[in-house]
Design an enzyme around this catalytic site. Sequence first.
Site, short mmCIF file in Angstrom:
data_model
loop_
_atom_site.label_atom_id
_atom_site.label_comp_id
_atom_site.label_asym_id
_atom_site.label_seq_id
_atom_site.Cartn_x
_atom_site.Cartn_y
_atom_site.Cartn_z
CE1 TYR A 299 -3.24 -2.87 -0.02
CE2 TYR A 299 -3.68 -2.23 2.45
CZ TYR A 299 -3.78 -3.02 1.13
OH TYR A 299 -4.73 -4.08 1.17
CG PHE B 169 -13.44 -4.34 -2.33
CD1 PHE B 169 -12.41 -3.24 -2.32
CD2 PHE B 169 -13.04 -5.39 -3.83
CE1 PHE B 169 -11.17 -3.12 -2.90
CE2 PHE B 169 -12.08 -4.94 -4.40
CZ PHE B 169 -10.77 -4.06 -4.29
N1 LIG Z 1 -6.56 -8.67 0.27
C1 LIG Z 1 -7.02 -7.89 -0.84
O1 LIG Z 1 -6.61 -8.12 -1.78
C2 LIG Z 1 -7.39 -6.57 -0.32
C3 LIG Z 1 -8.07 -5.88 -1.34
C4 LIG Z 1 -8.67 -4.74 -0.99
C5 LIG Z 1 -8.84 -4.15 0.19
N2 LIG Z 1 -8.23 -4.73 1.39
C6 LIG Z 1 -8.32 -4.29 2.79
O2 LIG Z 1 -9.63 -4.17 3.11
C7 LIG Z 1 -9.89 -3.10 3.49
C8 LIG Z 1 -11.34 -2.47 3.09
O3 LIG Z 1 -11.39 -2.55 1.83
P1 LIG Z 1 -11.48 -0.95 1.13
O4 LIG Z 1 -11.13 -0.06 1.95
O5 LIG Z 1 -11.15 -0.97 -0.19
O6 LIG Z 1 -13.20 -1.10 1.28
P2 LIG Z 1 -14.27 -0.37 0.27
O7 LIG Z 1 -15.48 -1.17 0.25
O8 LIG Z 1 -13.72 0.07 -1.25
O9 LIG Z 1 -14.39 1.02 1.16
C9 LIG Z 1 -13.59 2.01 1.07
C10 LIG Z 1 -14.33 3.08 0.59
O10 LIG Z 1 -15.36 3.51 1.29
C11 LIG Z 1 -15.39 4.90 1.75
N3 LIG Z 1 -16.05 4.99 3.03
C12 LIG Z 1 -15.63 4.51 4.29
N4 LIG Z 1 -16.40 4.57 5.12
C13 LIG Z 1 -17.61 5.14 4.65
C14 LIG Z 1 -18.49 5.67 5.08
N5 LIG Z 1 -19.00 5.36 6.59
N6 LIG Z 1 -19.66 6.50 4.24
C15 LIG Z 1 -19.21 6.62 3.08
N7 LIG Z 1 -18.20 6.02 2.61
C16 LIG Z 1 -17.17 5.38 3.18
C17 LIG Z 1 -13.95 5.22 1.62
O11 LIG Z 1 -13.80 6.61 1.36
P3 LIG Z 1 -13.23 7.89 2.56
O12 LIG Z 1 -11.93 7.28 2.50
O13 LIG Z 1 -13.64 8.83 1.87
O14 LIG Z 1 -14.16 7.44 3.75
C18 LIG Z 1 -13.59 4.55 0.42
O15 LIG Z 1 -13.68 5.19 -0.77
C19 LIG Z 1 -8.65 -2.13 2.90
O16 LIG Z 1 -8.56 -0.97 3.57
C20 LIG Z 1 -7.87 -3.16 3.15
O17 LIG Z 1 -6.98 -3.17 4.36
C21 LIG Z 1 -7.71 -6.05 0.98
#
Ligand SMILES: NC(=O)c1ccc[n+]([C@@H]2O[C@H](COP(=O)([O-])OP(=O)(O)OC[C@H]3O[C@@H](n4cnc5c(N)ncnc54)[C@H](OP(=O)(O)O)[C@@H]3O)[C@@H](O)[C@H]2O)c1
Length: 302
Positions: A65, A216
């Site tokens: 990251y 996600f």
């Molecule tokens: N193993 C893998 O391959 C893999 C892949 C992807 C992710 N991950 C992990 O999984 C975690 C979660 O995934 P993700 O962060 O990508 O999830 P996500 O479903 O993409 O959610 C993140 C998005 O949601 C927004 N968000 C967060 N809280 C919110 C709320 N209360 N209201 C409205 N929007 C909101 C964030 O924007 P803002 O920043 O503006 O809040 C961002 O745009 C990651 O952080 C990472 O640690 C792992």
Amino acid sequence: MTAPTHETSHDSFLGHLPVRRIGFGAMQLAGPGVFGPPKDRDAAIAVLRRAVERGVDHVDTAQFYGPDVVNDLIREALHPYPEGLRLVTKVGAVRDDQGAWLPAARPDQLVEQVEQNLRSLDVEQLALVNLRRFERDAPDADEPPLADQLGALAGLRDEGKIAMVGVSNVTADTVRTAIETVGIGEVQNPFSILDRSDAPVLDLCREHGVSYVPYFPLGSAFTGGPAAIAADPHVTAVAAKHGVTTSQVALAWLLAQYDRLLLIPGTSSVAHLEENLAVADVVLDEDDLARLEQVEPVTVGH
Ligand SMILES: NC(=O)c1ccc[n+]([C@@H]2O[C@H](COP(=O)([O-])OP(=O)(O)OC[C@H]3O[C@@H](n4cnc5c(N)ncnc54)[C@H](OP(=O)(O)O)[C@@H]3O)[C@@H](O)[C@H]2O)c1
């Protein structure tokens, strides 16, 4: 480090380790496209510190990251770490100088990546390391043999450098093999109210008592997940009934699926962090869950 402002009550497990059900995913703290530094470094540090102040004890990260950005932020914000903070990372990929995600998953590369995470986070042991496979994104990709990869991580577990092995972005067959051969503490796959295609793997985790950590969880920032959730009429109706946001409904729906499902919603904003932590108090009833089954599924990806 400020101590947590409320009594910490663990309500679930990451493998054998007690944790709270709502953790934090650190991926959103890097720059756009999870590449380079954040626009506002102080804001990123503030989100991490607030998370731990609020009792978050499970942070999901990766050396890739940024790359090298998010782990440095975590160390700067949180080290020396509070007792019981579970730092979880993933290995199996690197970034090129344009930010492309490249598989790098030979056993020697996995070992080197774990060492990098230990150094950058400045810990002697990682709570869990996920083997991040590409078999779901690129089923025809020529990946190193699974047994060799799992063996490399199990070797690091024997050395005490990691407490548990996990698997990420994997099929049910890989989950079964990992459970039967090395034993795993977590499966981390994409799953949300919008994309429920991983339900069979979730069933497998339930059957074996393995923690399931959906990535996600808001449907993926890469494909407009939070906005798609906000536009769904069923989610909107349930949100109005409870007086909460549509993102909170989507996260509460996940919590209702399995008591060892752990949330790691990613956010770069303290306001969203607070909103996501408040999901612990959102309880959906049978009518809500039945209504939410009608949400139009979307398969999301990078
Ligand atoms: N193993 C893998 O391959 C893999 C892949 C992807 C992710 N991950 C992990 O999984 C975690 C979660 O995934 P993700 O962060 O990508 O999830 P996500 O479903 O993409 O959610 C993140 C998005 O949601 C927004 N968000 C967060 N809280 C919110 C709320 N209360 N209201 C409205 N929007 C909101 C964030 O924007 P803002 O920043 O503006 O809040 C961002 O745009 C990651 O952080 C990472 O640690 C792992």
